[in-house]
Design a protein around this motif. Structure first.
Motif, PDB file in Angstrom:
ATOM      1  N   LEU A   5       0.841  -1.189   0.000  1.00 37.31           N
ATOM      2  CA  LEU A   5       0.000   0.000   0.000  1.00 37.31           C
ATOM      3  C   LEU A   5       0.881   1.246   0.000  1.00 37.31           C
ATOM      4  O   LEU A   5       1.884   1.300   0.713  1.00 37.31           O
ATOM      5  N   ASN A   6       0.537   2.239  -0.811  1.00 36.20           N
ATOM      6  CA  ASN A   6       1.302   3.485  -0.790  1.00 36.20           C
ATOM      7  C   ASN A   6       0.816   4.334   0.380  1.00 36.20           C
ATOM      8  O   ASN A   6      -0.047   5.188   0.242  1.00 36.20           O
ATOM      9  N   ALA A   7       1.370   4.042   1.534  1.00 35.48           N
ATOM     10  CA  ALA A   7       1.018   4.753   2.764  1.00 35.48           C
ATOM     11  C   ALA A   7       2.119   5.748   3.100  1.00 35.48           C
ATOM     12  O   ALA A   7       3.306   5.422   3.020  1.00 35.48           O
ATOM     13  N   ASP A   8       1.729   6.956   3.457  1.00 35.13           N
ATOM     14  CA  ASP A   8       2.685   7.957   3.944  1.00 35.13           C
ATOM     15  C   ASP A   8       2.166   8.449   5.284  1.00 35.13           C
ATOM     16  O   ASP A   8       1.197   9.205   5.344  1.00 35.13           O
ATOM     17  N   LEU A   9       2.828   8.015   6.348  1.00 37.45           N
ATOM     18  CA  LEU A   9       2.312   8.217   7.698  1.00 37.45           C
ATOM     19  C   LEU A   9       3.214   9.108   8.539  1.00 37.45           C
ATOM     20  O   LEU A   9       3.300   8.942   9.769  1.00 37.45           O
ATOM     21  N   HIS A  10       3.882  10.060   7.876  1.00 38.77           N
ATOM     22  CA  HIS A  10       4.717  11.011   8.611  1.00 38.77           C
ATOM     23  C   HIS A  10       4.958  12.228   7.733  1.00 38.77           C
ATOM     24  O   HIS A  10       5.697  12.156   6.751  1.00 38.77           O
ATOM     25  N   CYS A  11       4.346  13.363   8.081  1.00 38.79           N
ATOM     26  CA  CYS A  11       4.600  14.627   7.373  1.00 38.79           C
ATOM     27  C   CYS A  11       4.073  15.773   8.226  1.00 38.79           C
ATOM     28  O   CYS A  11       3.373  15.561   9.215  1.00 38.79           O
ATOM     29  N   HIS A  12       4.413  17.000   7.818  1.00 40.48           N
ATOM     30  CA  HIS A  12       4.152  18.173   8.655  1.00 40.48           C
ATOM     31  C   HIS A  12       3.557  19.323   7.853  1.00 40.48           C
ATOM     32  O   HIS A  12       3.951  19.573   6.711  1.00 40.48           O
ATOM     33  N   SER A  13       2.638  20.038   8.486  1.00 36.78           N
ATOM     34  CA  SER A  13       1.958  21.173   7.862  1.00 36.78           C
ATOM     35  C   SER A  13       2.348  22.471   8.556  1.00 36.78           C
ATOM     36  O   SER A  13       3.169  22.490   9.477  1.00 36.78           O
ATOM     37  N   THR A  14       1.709  23.558   8.133  1.00 34.33           N
ATOM     38  CA  THR A  14       1.933  24.861   8.761  1.00 34.33           C
ATOM     39  C   THR A  14       1.479  24.891  10.217  1.00 34.33           C
ATOM     40  O   THR A  14       1.829  25.827  10.952  1.00 34.33           O
ATOM     41  N   VAL A  15       0.728  23.900  10.654  1.00 39.40           N
ATOM     42  CA  VAL A  15       0.326  23.849  12.058  1.00 39.40           C
ATOM     43  C   VAL A  15       1.535  23.586  12.953  1.00 39.40           C
ATOM     44  O   VAL A  15       1.528  23.937  14.133  1.00 39.40           O
ATOM     45  N   SER A  16       2.597  22.974  12.405  1.00 40.35           N
ATOM     46  CA  SER A  16       3.854  22.893  13.156  1.00 40.35           C
ATOM     47  C   SER A  16       4.967  23.515  12.327  1.00 40.35           C
ATOM     48  O   SER A  16       5.030  24.740  12.213  1.00 40.35           O
ATOM     49  N   ASP A  17       5.843  22.722  11.699  1.00 38.59           N
ATOM     50  CA  ASP A  17       6.980  23.329  11.008  1.00 38.59           C
ATOM     51  C   ASP A  17       7.035  23.004   9.519  1.00 38.59           C
ATOM     52  O   ASP A  17       8.089  23.090   8.902  1.00 38.59           O
ATOM     53  N   GLY A  18       5.903  22.672   8.922  1.00 34.52           N
ATOM     54  CA  GLY A  18       5.828  22.535   7.470  1.00 34.52           C
ATOM     55  C   GLY A  18       5.472  23.854   6.819  1.00 34.52           C
ATOM     56  O   GLY A  18       5.135  24.828   7.496  1.00 34.52           O
ATOM     57  N   THR A  19       5.500  23.881   5.493  1.00 35.98           N
ATOM     58  CA  THR A  19       5.182  25.127   4.782  1.00 35.98           C
ATOM     59  C   THR A  19       3.872  25.054   4.012  1.00 35.98           C
ATOM     60  O   THR A  19       3.444  26.053   3.431  1.00 35.98           O
ATOM     61  N   LEU A  20       3.217  23.893   3.976  1.00 37.69           N
ATOM     62  CA  LEU A  20       1.923  23.744   3.316  1.00 37.69           C
ATOM     63  C   LEU A  20       0.825  23.561   4.351  1.00 37.69           C
ATOM     64  O   LEU A  20       1.040  22.941   5.393  1.00 37.69           O
ATOM     65  N   SER A  21      -0.361  24.091   4.054  1.00 38.57           N
ATOM     66  CA  SER A  21      -1.499  23.897   4.951  1.00 38.57           C
ATOM     67  C   SER A  21      -1.905  22.429   4.955  1.00 38.57           C
ATOM     68  O   SER A  21      -1.559  21.670   4.038  1.00 38.57           O
ATOM     69  N   PRO A  22      -2.653  21.988   5.962  1.00 38.82           N
ATOM     70  CA  PRO A  22      -3.148  20.604   5.941  1.00 38.82           C
ATOM     71  C   PRO A  22      -3.909  20.276   4.657  1.00 38.82           C
ATOM     72  O   PRO A  22      -3.758  19.175   4.111  1.00 38.82           O
TER      73      PRO A  22
END
Length: 287
Positions: A5-22
């Motif tokens: 399965l193409n699962a991606d279970l770790h990433c970050h948004s602008t709610v913490s230290d990412g640059t894209l919104s959820p």
């Protein structure tokens, strides 16, 4: 569900230290072919409702997620939680307590940077913050790159923001047992995030895995954007040794910073139990 399965279970948004919104992150994940997705912001679940709504409308299955900072053996360790009840009061209160003190830490970091001739770092870092309660070293790094002090964020961490360098200020995070219990008591599965990143001796690493499992932890990230390819095999072996399920996640933060894009990792080793097999009843199906 299978390990392919193409699962991606770790990433970050602008709610913490990412640059894209959820929302934007969910759209990107689907464009990259992700089938099962989790948003795992640092010590914060505020982006999950938007992430879930967008994921499901885009045709992706979704798991709730968070990445909790933990102090262990004088090192900051990250524990990912997956598939928990986002309204669980013990987890919510624990995360709020963990976030506490980040602002004072940020001001202390800025003061140290000012002492080596870098003025205005606190105000500069705030320009990159989506959530003022979660100002982090990553936000300082972006300011130092964009202001020309360093060429890239890797140089920032080498010169300024790691232990022994100006700008490094330690923070007392949650305990390992606390974080695992918050996740498991909320119905989720606790995962050791990117274990190759930590500066642990072999004995300390064995203690981490042993204590993690004793507290109720059930999985480890094996295939992750924060591991080199040869480290996939190392932590596949650790999963087998400790009887842990395996997780997979890009640790994506930003299109122009992250070396691994959402959904682009190779599959997990076929003989390992994928973490999503433990969470079938918690997966939110597409609408």
């Amino acid at each position: 569900m299978t390990s392919y399965l193409n699962a991606d279970l770790h990433c970050h948004s602008t709610v913490s230290d990412g640059t894209l919104s959820p929302h934007a992150l969910a759209v990107r994940a689907r464009q990259q072919g992700v089938d099962l997705w989790a948003l795992t912001d640092h010590d914060e679940t505020g982006g999950l409702p938007q992430a879930q709504a967008t994921a499901q409308s885009q045709g992706m299955a979704f798991l709730s997620g968070v990445e909790i900072s933990v102090s262990f053996a004088h090192e900051t360790i990250h524990i990912v939680g997956l598939g928990f009840d986002i309204h669980d009061s013990t987890l919510t209160q624990g995360l709020a307590h963990t976030r506490g003190g980040r602002d004072q830490r940020a001001q202390d970091m800025a003061q140290q940077l000012a002492q080596v001739g870098i003025a205005g770092a606190y105000e500069g870092a705030l320009r990159y913050v989506g959530n003022p309660a979660l100002v982090s070293r990553t936000h300082f790094a972006r300011f130092l790159v964009d202001s020309g002090v360093c060429h890239d964020t890797s140089e920032v961490f080498r010169r300024y923001l790691t232990e022994g360098k100006p700008g490094f200020v330690p923070h007392r995070w949650a305990g390992l047992g606390e974080a695992v219990r918050w996740i498991t008591q909320a119905g989720g599965v606790a995962v050791i995030a990117h274990p190759a990143r930590y500066r642990l001796t072999p004995n300390e690493e064995f203690a981490l895995f042993s204590e993690f499992k004793a507290h109720g932890g059930q999985a480890v990230e094996v295939v992750t954007g924060s591991h080199a390819v040869h480290e996939y095999a190392t932590y596949a072996d650790m999963a087998r040794e400790f009887g842990l399920a395996a997780s997979r996640g890009s640790d994506f933060h930003a299109p122009d910073e992250s070396s691994t894009d959402l959904g682009t990792l190779p599959p997990l080793p076929a003989d390992l139990v994928p973490v999503w097999d433990l969470l079938r009843h918690r997966v939110q199906a597409p609408v």
